[in-house]
Design a protein around this motif. Structure first.
Motif, PDB file in Angstrom:
ATOM      1  N   ILE A  91       0.835  -1.192   0.000  1.00  0.00           N
ATOM      2  CA  ILE A  91       0.000   0.000   0.000  1.00  0.00           C
ATOM      3  C   ILE A  91       0.874   1.248   0.000  1.00  0.00           C
ATOM      4  O   ILE A  91       1.892   1.301   0.695  1.00  0.00           O
ATOM      5  CB  ILE A  91      -0.905   0.030   1.255  1.00  0.00           C
ATOM      6  CG1 ILE A  91      -1.742  -1.249   1.366  1.00  0.00           C
ATOM      7  CG2 ILE A  91      -1.805   1.269   1.252  1.00  0.00           C
ATOM      8  CD1 ILE A  91      -2.683  -1.475   0.214  1.00  0.00           C
ATOM      9  N   LEU A  92       0.466   2.255  -0.764  1.00  0.00           N
ATOM     10  CA  LEU A  92       1.100   3.567  -0.690  1.00  0.00           C
ATOM     11  C   LEU A  92       0.204   4.482   0.137  1.00  0.00           C
ATOM     12  O   LEU A  92      -0.962   4.696  -0.203  1.00  0.00           O
ATOM     13  CB  LEU A  92       1.295   4.157  -2.088  1.00  0.00           C
ATOM     14  CG  LEU A  92       1.830   5.599  -2.144  1.00  0.00           C
ATOM     15  CD1 LEU A  92       3.186   5.700  -1.459  1.00  0.00           C
ATOM     16  CD2 LEU A  92       1.895   6.094  -3.584  1.00  0.00           C
ATOM     17  N   LEU A  93       0.738   5.014   1.219  1.00  0.00           N
ATOM     18  CA  LEU A  93       0.012   5.932   2.095  1.00  0.00           C
ATOM     19  C   LEU A  93       0.552   7.339   1.859  1.00  0.00           C
ATOM     20  O   LEU A  93       1.724   7.614   2.125  1.00  0.00           O
ATOM     21  CB  LEU A  93       0.195   5.527   3.555  1.00  0.00           C
ATOM     22  CG  LEU A  93      -0.342   6.476   4.634  1.00  0.00           C
ATOM     23  CD1 LEU A  93      -1.840   6.697   4.482  1.00  0.00           C
ATOM     24  CD2 LEU A  93      -0.007   5.946   6.020  1.00  0.00           C
ATOM     25  N   VAL A  94      -0.304   8.230   1.342  1.00  0.00           N
ATOM     26  CA  VAL A  94       0.106   9.606   1.037  1.00  0.00           C
ATOM     27  C   VAL A  94      -0.600  10.535   2.020  1.00  0.00           C
ATOM     28  O   VAL A  94      -1.811  10.777   1.911  1.00  0.00           O
ATOM     29  CB  VAL A  94      -0.248   9.988  -0.412  1.00  0.00           C
ATOM     30  CG1 VAL A  94       0.327  11.362  -0.736  1.00  0.00           C
ATOM     31  CG2 VAL A  94       0.267   8.949  -1.398  1.00  0.00           C
ATOM     32  N   GLU A  95       0.146  11.048   2.985  1.00  0.00           N
ATOM     33  CA  GLU A  95      -0.430  11.865   4.057  1.00  0.00           C
ATOM     34  C   GLU A  95       0.680  12.766   4.610  1.00  0.00           C
ATOM     35  O   GLU A  95       1.760  12.278   4.970  1.00  0.00           O
ATOM     36  CB  GLU A  95      -0.993  10.961   5.162  1.00  0.00           C
ATOM     37  CG  GLU A  95      -1.435  11.666   6.417  1.00  0.00           C
ATOM     38  CD  GLU A  95      -2.534  12.684   6.181  1.00  0.00           C
ATOM     39  OE1 GLU A  95      -2.270  13.881   6.425  1.00  0.00           O
ATOM     40  OE2 GLU A  95      -3.639  12.289   5.747  1.00  0.00           O
ATOM     41  N   ASP A  96       0.423  14.095   4.686  1.00  0.00           N
ATOM     42  CA  ASP A  96       1.445  15.018   5.159  1.00  0.00           C
ATOM     43  C   ASP A  96       1.404  15.249   6.661  1.00  0.00           C
ATOM     44  O   ASP A  96       2.326  15.855   7.218  1.00  0.00           O
ATOM     45  CB  ASP A  96       1.354  16.346   4.410  1.00  0.00           C
ATOM     46  CG  ASP A  96       0.050  17.088   4.697  1.00  0.00           C
ATOM     47  OD1 ASP A  96      -0.991  16.427   4.853  1.00  0.00           O
ATOM     48  OD2 ASP A  96       0.079  18.332   4.753  1.00  0.00           O
ATOM     49  N   ASP A  97       0.364  14.783   7.334  1.00  0.00           N
ATOM     50  CA  ASP A  97       0.289  14.866   8.789  1.00  0.00           C
ATOM     51  C   ASP A  97       1.103  13.697   9.355  1.00  0.00           C
ATOM     52  O   ASP A  97       0.669  12.538   9.314  1.00  0.00           O
ATOM     53  CB  ASP A  97      -1.171  14.784   9.235  1.00  0.00           C
ATOM     54  CG  ASP A  97      -1.343  14.903  10.738  1.00  0.00           C
ATOM     55  OD1 ASP A  97      -0.474  14.426  11.485  1.00  0.00           O
ATOM     56  OD2 ASP A  97      -2.362  15.458  11.174  1.00  0.00           O
ATOM     57  N   THR A  98       2.293  14.003   9.892  1.00  0.00           N
ATOM     58  CA  THR A  98       3.228  12.948  10.312  1.00  0.00           C
ATOM     59  C   THR A  98       2.633  12.038  11.372  1.00  0.00           C
ATOM     60  O   THR A  98       2.772  10.810  11.303  1.00  0.00           O
ATOM     61  CB  THR A  98       4.528  13.569  10.844  1.00  0.00           C
ATOM     62  OG1 THR A  98       5.098  14.399   9.829  1.00  0.00           O
ATOM     63  CG2 THR A  98       5.528  12.491  11.224  1.00  0.00           C
ATOM     64  N   GLN A  99       1.959  12.615  12.362  1.00  0.00           N
ATOM     65  CA  GLN A  99       1.382  11.804  13.438  1.00  0.00           C
ATOM     66  C   GLN A  99       0.312  10.869  12.899  1.00  0.00           C
ATOM     67  O   GLN A  99       0.290   9.671  13.227  1.00  0.00           O
ATOM     68  CB  GLN A  99       0.796  12.713  14.521  1.00  0.00           C
ATOM     69  CG  GLN A  99       0.248  11.944  15.729  1.00  0.00           C
ATOM     70  CD  GLN A  99      -0.226  12.865  16.838  1.00  0.00           C
ATOM     71  OE1 GLN A  99      -0.067  14.078  16.767  1.00  0.00           O
ATOM     72  NE2 GLN A  99      -0.817  12.305  17.868  1.00  0.00           N
ATOM     73  N   LEU A 100      -0.577  11.378  12.054  1.00  0.00           N
ATOM     74  CA  LEU A 100      -1.622  10.544  11.473  1.00  0.00           C
ATOM     75  C   LEU A 100      -1.019   9.482  10.572  1.00  0.00           C
ATOM     76  O   LEU A 100      -1.426   8.316  10.604  1.00  0.00           O
ATOM     77  CB  LEU A 100      -2.608  11.404  10.693  1.00  0.00           C
ATOM     78  CG  LEU A 100      -3.714  10.665   9.929  1.00  0.00           C
ATOM     79  CD1 LEU A 100      -4.564   9.831  10.880  1.00  0.00           C
ATOM     80  CD2 LEU A 100      -4.585  11.660   9.155  1.00  0.00           C
ATOM     81  N   ALA A 101      -0.031   9.867   9.765  1.00  0.00           N
ATOM     82  CA  ALA A 101       0.590   8.917   8.847  1.00  0.00           C
ATOM     83  C   ALA A 101       1.238   7.762   9.602  1.00  0.00           C
ATOM     84  O   ALA A 101       1.089   6.587   9.219  1.00  0.00           O
ATOM     85  CB  ALA A 101       1.628   9.625   7.976  1.00  0.00           C
ATOM     86  N   CYS A 102       1.946   8.073  10.675  1.00  0.00           N
ATOM     87  CA  CYS A 102       2.628   7.028  11.439  1.00  0.00           C
ATOM     88  C   CYS A 102       1.636   6.093  12.126  1.00  0.00           C
ATOM     89  O   CYS A 102       1.832   4.874  12.177  1.00  0.00           O
ATOM     90  CB  CYS A 102       3.574   7.651  12.462  1.00  0.00           C
ATOM     91  SG  CYS A 102       5.031   8.421  11.725  1.00  0.00           S
TER      92      CYS A 102
END
Length: 223
Positions: free
Chosen positions: A3-14
């Motif tokens: 899966i590719l996860l594209v998210e600029d919010d670091t906390q949410l992405a992690c």
């Protein structure tokens, strides 16, 4: 499944990465639109989770670029934009599903599993079956003739990928691309070793070798 996860919010992405890995996915991450366009074009993914409000290029532009360049993996848009016009723009750009924030993190994994089942098998059935071999992706369980199968993490990922592609010949390169993250580069022999271990657990006749091509998961012929 990769899966590719594209998210600029670091906390949410992690936090999403951790949850999706726990659900059995291999997860690569991108934090801006330019990186998302590049890796989406150059790497092999089974699906993507895409935020709309990205630096560099917005999510709609990223998605439109992928589709215009022949990248047709399922895309789940994950965004705080709940207006109908935003949803319409997302689906018109080529999205397969749309989830607005706030959301239950577990719902992301559930929706991805559903997208992948429809993408690979044309069915929304919750459990994948090949003969009497069954895989429940939600609960991460394999069974053979209703008896559970114990698999290592990498064996599990490879067999799960094959279960999504029943009857199709899958190359060693495809297996490596879809069950390992992009910072790992396993040699082809490690794939053969893992396939051999899986065969010993489910029966060698269930994974056929197509010489010079790859492997094919099939139901054994009835006696």
């Amino acid at each position: 499944m990769r899966i590719l996860l594209v998210e600029d919010d670091t906390q949410l992405a992690c936090s999403l990465q951790a949850l999706l890995q726990e659900a059995g996915f291999v997860v690569d991450m991108a934090a801006d639109g330019h990186d998302a366009i590049f890796v989406g074009e150059t790497e092999s993914y089974d699906a993507a989770v895409l935020d709309l409000g990205l630096p560099g290029q917005d999510g709609i532009s990223v998605l439109r670029h992928w589709r215009e360049h022949g990248r047709h993996f399922p895309v789940l848009i994950l965004t705080g934009r709940s207006r109908w016009s935003d949803k319409l723009a997302g689906f018109q750009a080529g999205a397969d599903d749309y989830l607005t924030k706030p959301f239950m993190h577990e719902e992301v994994a559930l929706r991805l599993h559903a997208l992948l089942r429809r993408s690979h098998q044309g069915s929304g059935d919750a459990v994948l079956t090949v003969g009497d071999l069954r895989y429940d992706p939600i609960n991460q369980r394999f069974s053979l003739a209703d008896k559970p199968i114990a698999l290592t993490a990498q064996e599990h990922k490879i067999l799960a990928y094959l279960m999504h592609r029943p009857g199709a010949t899958v190359t060693r390169t495809e297996i490596s691309e879809h069950v390992y993250s992009r910072d790992l580069d396993p040699d082809s022999n490690s794939v053969d070793v893992l396939i051999g271990r899986i065969r010993r657990k489910i029966g060698s006749e269930r994974i056929a070798t197509q010489r010079g091509l790859g492997f094919r998961l099939c139901a054994p012929a009835a006696n």
